[in-house]
Design an enzyme around this catalytic site. Structure first.
Site, PDB file in Angstrom:
ATOM      1  N   LYS A  74      33.807  32.869  67.323  1.00 47.99           N
ATOM      2  CA  LYS A  74      33.934  32.271  65.994  1.00 47.99           C
ATOM      3  C   LYS A  74      33.035  32.948  64.959  1.00 47.99           C
ATOM      4  O   LYS A  74      33.397  33.051  63.786  1.00 47.99           O
ATOM      5  CB  LYS A  74      33.659  30.762  66.056  1.00 47.99           C
ATOM      6  CG  LYS A  74      34.731  29.987  66.829  1.00 47.99           C
ATOM      7  CD  LYS A  74      36.116  30.222  66.243  1.00 47.99           C
ATOM      8  CE  LYS A  74      37.185  29.353  66.879  1.00 47.99           C
ATOM      9  NZ  LYS A  74      38.523  29.555  66.263  1.00 47.99           N
TER      10      LYS A  74
ATOM     11  N   TYR B  86      32.313  30.765  73.042  1.00 48.24           N
ATOM     12  CA  TYR B  86      33.040  30.231  71.891  1.00 48.24           C
ATOM     13  C   TYR B  86      32.390  30.660  70.581  1.00 48.24           C
ATOM     14  O   TYR B  86      33.061  31.148  69.669  1.00 48.24           O
ATOM     15  CB  TYR B  86      33.089  28.704  71.991  1.00 48.24           C
ATOM     16  CG  TYR B  86      33.932  28.043  70.945  1.00 48.24           C
ATOM     17  CD1 TYR B  86      35.325  28.142  70.971  1.00 48.24           C
ATOM     18  CD2 TYR B  86      33.353  27.280  69.920  1.00 48.24           C
ATOM     19  CE1 TYR B  86      36.110  27.519  70.019  1.00 48.24           C
ATOM     20  CE2 TYR B  86      34.136  26.659  68.970  1.00 48.24           C
ATOM     21  CZ  TYR B  86      35.508  26.776  69.025  1.00 48.24           C
ATOM     22  OH  TYR B  86      36.280  26.156  68.069  1.00 48.24           O
ATOM     23  N   SER B  87      31.069  30.498  70.487  1.00 51.93           N
ATOM     24  CA  SER B  87      30.370  30.884  69.264  1.00 51.93           C
ATOM     25  C   SER B  87      30.510  32.371  68.981  1.00 51.93           C
ATOM     26  O   SER B  87      30.677  32.781  67.834  1.00 51.93           O
ATOM     27  CB  SER B  87      28.885  30.503  69.333  1.00 51.93           C
ATOM     28  OG  SER B  87      28.715  29.121  69.098  1.00 51.93           O
TER      29      SER B  87
ATOM     30  N   ASN C 299      44.915  30.139  63.544  1.00 52.14           N
ATOM     31  CA  ASN C 299      44.413  28.838  63.967  1.00 52.14           C
ATOM     32  C   ASN C 299      44.320  28.653  65.475  1.00 52.14           C
ATOM     33  O   ASN C 299      43.821  27.635  65.938  1.00 52.14           O
ATOM     34  CB  ASN C 299      45.318  27.739  63.372  1.00 52.14           C
ATOM     35  CG  ASN C 299      44.769  26.357  63.582  1.00 52.14           C
ATOM     36  OD1 ASN C 299      43.576  26.138  63.491  1.00 52.14           O
ATOM     37  ND2 ASN C 299      45.639  25.414  63.901  1.00 52.14           N
TER      38      ASN C 299
ATOM     39  N   SER D 100      34.767  27.463  63.115  1.00 56.57           N
ATOM     40  CA  SER D 100      34.213  26.202  63.616  1.00 56.57           C
ATOM     41  C   SER D 100      32.780  26.097  63.118  1.00 56.57           C
ATOM     42  O   SER D 100      32.169  27.114  62.780  1.00 56.57           O
ATOM     43  CB  SER D 100      34.227  26.224  65.153  1.00 56.57           C
ATOM     44  OG  SER D 100      33.375  25.222  65.693  1.00 56.57           O
TER      45      SER D 100
END
Length: 197
Positions: free
Chosen positions: A107, A103-104, A38, A90
């Site tokens: 994820k 970030y993408s 997490n 996300s």
């Protein structure tokens, strides 16, 4: 913060190898049968202006550390013939948006890990899934967006509100429980319909 009785809190900064290595050794000794990956960090920036340091830090925390932690729990899960691994991604690991390249990337990567590991480990009774949250009403969200920002964000969600942390926790609890006997390799989106309608 207060933690429930029986909790064993181990602090670790995933950006520091000097902390991560001893943490991984402790994880291996704990013989974990439910793992929820997490931890996550983010920094928004134009693609051309992303520093390698920032990009690398986001990958280290969001995808590299979960990969290494997961490696440490598998032996015990395979021996027990039972385990549950939940990787928190996300909605930006499903779709993306400007300034979210670092970030993408991280994820999308963790969901790829979910799919590959689920294919490899399901026959041992270990189920692996991704959960992809949308916008949730957390202290961090409140401090960043403020009341007006939350109101604006809520208007974009079909349910016209942000998610509550308990709603996310209940999904993760179910997926990691003995009630889940046949769901593996999935990316379950919990976003009030934001990414679908």
């Amino acid at each position: 913060k207060k933690y429930p009785n029986g909790c064993n809190l181990i602090n670790c900064d995933f950006l520091k190898e000097s902390e991560l290595e001893p943490f991984l050794k402790k994880v291996e000794l704990l013989k974990i049968d439910i793992l929820v990956n997490n931890a996550g960090i983010n920094k928004i920036s134009e693609f051309e202006k992303i520093s390698y340091k920032d990009y690398n830090s986001i990958q280290k925390v969001n995808s590299h550390a979960p990969f290494r932690i997961t490696q440490k729990v598998l032996k015990n899960m395979k021996e027990k013939k039972w385990g549950r691994i939940i990787n928190i991604s996300s909605i930006f690991g499903i779709l993306s948006k400007q300034y979210r390249a670092s970030y993408s990337s991280s994820k999308f990567a963790i969901d790829g890990m979910t799919a590959a590991l689920a294919a490899e480990i399901a026959e041992h009774g270990v189920l692996v899934n991704t959960v992809s949250p949308g916008f949730f009403e957390t202290e961090l969200t409140k401090s960043i967006l403020g009341k007006n920002g939350i109101k604006e964000m809520s208007s974009l969600v079909p349910m016209k509100r942000l998610g509550k942390p308990d709603e996310l926790a209940n999904l993760i609890l179910w997926l990691s429980s003995e009630y889940n006997t046949y769901i593996s390799g999935q990316n379950i989106i919990i976003d009030g319909g934001f990414s679908r309608v």
